[in-house]
Motif scaffolding. Structure first.
Motif, short mmCIF file in Angstrom:
data_model
loop_
_atom_site.label_atom_id
_atom_site.label_comp_id
_atom_site.label_asym_id
_atom_site.label_seq_id
_atom_site.Cartn_x
_atom_site.Cartn_y
_atom_site.Cartn_z
N ASP A 223 -52.88 66.62 64.09
CA ASP A 223 -54.01 66.18 64.22
C ASP A 223 -54.46 65.24 63.03
OD1 ASP A 223 -52.44 67.47 62.23
OD2 ASP A 223 -53.61 68.98 60.83
N LEU A 224 -52.80 64.56 62.83
CA LEU A 224 -52.91 63.50 61.94
C LEU A 224 -51.67 62.61 62.30
CD1 LEU A 224 -52.31 65.25 58.26
CD2 LEU A 224 -53.83 63.45 58.93
N ILE A 225 -52.16 60.62 62.15
CA ILE A 225 -51.49 60.06 62.65
C ILE A 225 -50.60 59.35 61.34
CG2 ILE A 225 -50.90 57.51 63.93
CD1 ILE A 225 -52.62 58.32 66.10
N THR A 226 -49.86 59.66 60.68
CA THR A 226 -48.85 58.66 59.96
C THR A 226 -48.54 57.43 60.19
OG1 THR A 226 -47.96 58.48 57.63
CG2 THR A 226 -46.91 59.05 59.39
N TYR A 227 -48.89 56.29 59.03
CA TYR A 227 -47.93 54.77 59.03
C TYR A 227 -47.75 54.58 58.22
CZ TYR A 227 -53.14 53.09 58.32
OH TYR A 227 -54.28 53.30 57.36
N TRP A 228 -47.62 52.81 58.31
CA TRP A 228 -46.32 52.17 57.06
C TRP A 228 -47.81 50.43 56.91
CZ3 TRP A 228 -45.15 47.81 55.73
CH2 TRP A 228 -43.85 47.34 55.06
N ALA B 23 -43.91 49.80 49.44
CA ALA B 23 -45.41 50.10 50.25
C ALA B 23 -45.74 51.19 50.20
CB ALA B 23 -45.06 50.10 52.23
N GLU B 24 -46.43 52.16 51.30
CA GLU B 24 -46.58 53.65 51.57
C GLU B 24 -47.20 54.23 52.70
OE1 GLU B 24 -50.22 52.82 48.80
OE2 GLU B 24 -51.72 52.19 50.71
N GLN B 25 -46.74 55.40 52.81
CA GLN B 25 -47.39 55.99 53.54
C GLN B 25 -48.56 56.17 54.29
OE1 GLN B 25 -44.79 54.66 56.35
NE2 GLN B 25 -45.78 56.86 57.23
N CYS B 26 -49.27 56.34 55.06
CA CYS B 26 -50.83 56.72 55.27
C CYS B 26 -51.09 57.65 56.44
CB CYS B 26 -52.00 55.22 55.22
SG CYS B 26 -52.02 54.20 54.07
N LEU B 27 -52.25 58.53 56.16
CA LEU B 27 -52.42 59.65 57.09
C LEU B 27 -54.13 59.23 57.63
CD1 LEU B 27 -50.89 62.86 55.55
CD2 LEU B 27 -50.15 61.53 57.04
N VAL B 28 -54.13 59.66 59.01
CA VAL B 28 -55.54 59.33 59.30
C VAL B 28 -55.73 59.75 61.18
CG1 VAL B 28 -54.63 57.31 61.09
CG2 VAL B 28 -57.03 57.39 60.77
N PRO B 29 -56.80 60.63 60.50
CA PRO B 29 -56.68 61.77 62.52
C PRO B 29 -56.73 60.74 62.66
CG PRO B 29 -59.25 61.65 60.79
CD PRO B 29 -57.82 61.34 59.80
N PRO B 30 -57.02 61.11 64.82
CA PRO B 30 -57.03 60.14 65.85
C PRO B 30 -57.91 60.04 66.44
CG PRO B 30 -54.84 62.30 66.29
CD PRO B 30 -55.84 62.96 64.61
N ASP B 31 -59.10 60.02 65.97
CA ASP B 31 -60.63 60.14 66.37
C ASP B 31 -60.77 58.81 65.01
OD1 ASP B 31 -61.07 61.39 63.69
OD2 ASP B 31 -62.19 62.94 64.75
N ASN C 61 -61.38 58.79 61.87
CA ASN C 61 -62.54 59.02 60.44
C ASN C 61 -62.24 58.88 59.60
OD1 ASN C 61 -64.47 60.24 58.79
ND2 ASN C 61 -64.34 62.28 59.92
N GLU C 62 -62.97 57.67 59.44
CA GLU C 62 -62.93 56.99 57.66
C GLU C 62 -62.45 57.96 56.06
OE1 GLU C 62 -61.42 53.80 56.56
OE2 GLU C 62 -61.13 53.39 58.47
N GLN C 63 -63.50 58.83 56.49
CA GLN C 63 -63.41 59.90 55.78
C GLN C 63 -62.06 60.67 55.21
OE1 GLN C 63 -66.94 62.45 56.22
NE2 GLN C 63 -68.28 60.48 55.08
N LEU C 64 -61.01 61.11 56.39
CA LEU C 64 -59.84 61.59 56.01
C LEU C 64 -59.03 61.30 55.95
CD1 LEU C 64 -61.07 64.49 58.47
CD2 LEU C 64 -61.88 64.54 56.35
N ARG C 65 -59.50 59.13 56.23
CA ARG C 65 -57.57 58.71 55.89
C ARG C 65 -57.60 58.79 54.56
NH1 ARG C 65 -57.00 54.38 59.47
NH2 ARG C 65 -59.51 54.38 59.49
N ARG C 66 -55.66 58.39 54.06
CA ARG C 66 -55.76 58.40 52.63
C ARG C 66 -54.44 58.09 52.80
NH1 ARG C 66 -52.59 64.25 52.21
NH2 ARG C 66 -52.56 65.13 53.64
N ARG C 67 -54.19 57.99 51.96
CA ARG C 67 -52.58 57.95 50.95
C ARG C 67 -52.01 58.99 51.09
NH1 ARG C 67 -49.76 57.54 46.61
NH2 ARG C 67 -48.57 55.84 46.37
#
Length: 348
Positions: A132-137, A145-153, A155-161
């Motif tokens: 349900d999530l992809i993390t990236y640097w 820096a920071e690790q961020c999370l985003v769903p595979p689709d 969705n900007e509303q669910l993107r977060r640091r």
């Protein structure tokens, strides 16, 4: 590309070299007669899916499936748990961003990030075991820096640091924790921490460690003692007391193709996958988690290949067969004479 700088004014201008595709001109030289020569280096880069059959490296290469067809560079693939999609880093469109494509229909990739700031680097996508999530640097070079999370689709509303860090991320097998190298004021110090993906307080895990990957039971892991020791693999066992560390495989330093380097644990937890250099060629190898023996997975012969930083496992749920996704770069280089480019530059 090549540029010419005027010694008196300091003004520099590009030379109109025909790259003929994705190519670079490096190491130029000028003769006394004003003849210009240079090395023309062309790189072709794509993601391939390699079957993991111990003992038949040539067959694994022959039976590989090409996933992408790029006009630029691709790196660091990360497959979804089912293996039907893959996330990767690509400079398609002029800036490095994270893309996702279907393995069955790879001709229509979608961009997951849209970073345009030239001072920000995106890197190392990792697909969650829970799908349900992809993390990236994400961050500026040479800084926290920071690790961020985003769903595979996407969705900007669910993107977060999620957490500030220095990289080296890895998921727990249940997808509830993210491991990473903690941010410290001393760049020589590497400390692994973990943070709940749902949110909460980070916890220290292991000092003097980088690139930690954890088994399903949470009691066993493999790591590098520092970012400068990518060719050393150590084993750690967690219990009631202090973690117990022991050297596992420490002879790979001269064979690491690119830094930073990561080892990927197979779905059955019997192997650590890694690209290793063999002279001018990089091949895929696996390290047994039982006895640290090396087994070769691919054999590219004398082809000038590079596979760097990280690879990704997947399992075919119907057959149980295991695969490795890898970004293969092949390099072609020639010495070329560049005629007439120096006219009017004050150099001939």
């Amino acid at each position: 590309n090549l540029r010419v700088v005027d010694i008196e004014s300091g003004r520099d201008t590009p030379l109109p070299c025909d790259t003929g595709g994705y190519a670079s001109f490096v190491e130029p030289d000028i003769s006394r007669a004003g003849k210009l020569v240079a090395s023309r280096v062309a790189i072709e880069s794509d993601i391939f899916k390699y079957p993991v059959v111990i003992g038949s490296p040539r067959e694994n290469v022959d039976n590989a499936k090409r996933i992408t067809r790029q006009t630029g560079l691709v790196q660091v693939p990360s497959a979804s748990p089912s293996g039907d999609q893959v996330a990767y880093l690509s400079n398609r469109g002029g800036r490095a961003n994270i893309w996702v494509t279907s393995v069955a229909d790879p001709d229509n990739p979608r961009r997951l990030t849209n970073e345009q700031d030239p001072d920000v680097i995106i890197g190392l996508p990792l697909w969650s075991p829970t799908d349900d999530l992809i993390t990236y640097w994400r961050g500026p070079p040479n800084s926290k820096a920071e690790q961020c999370l985003v769903p595979p689709d996407g969705n900007e509303q669910l993107r977060r640091r999620l957490v500030q860090c220095r990289g080296g991320a890895a998921w727990s097998r249940d997808g509830e924790w993210l491991y990473y190298i903690a941010s410290t004021d001393d760049p020589r110090t590497t400390t692994m921490e973990k943070v709940p993906v749902a949110g909460g307080v980070a916890k220290p895990v292991l000092d003097k460690a980088a690139g930690l990957t954890i088994a399903r039971d949470g009691k066993t892991g493999f790591f590098q003692p520092s970012n400068a020791s990518d060719g050393e693999v150590w084993k750690v066992t967690f219990g009631d007391g202090d973690p117990v560390r022991e050297p596992f495989r420490t002879d790979l330093q001269s064979r690491i193709p690119l830094w930073p380097h990561h080892y990927s644990l197979s779905p059955d937890e019997k192997w650590l996958a890694t690209p290793l250099r063999d002279n001018g060629t990089t091949n895929l190898w696996v390290i047994s988690t039982e006895d640290a023996r090396l087994e070769q997975i691919t054999d590219f012969g004398d082809r000038p290949t590079t596979i760097g930083r990280q690879v990704s496992w997947s399992r075919d749920e119907s057959s149980g067969e295991q695969y490795i996704f890898a970004a293969l770069m092949e390099t072609d280089a020639d010495i070329v004479a560049l005629e007439g480019l120096l006219r009017g530059t004050g150099n001939g």
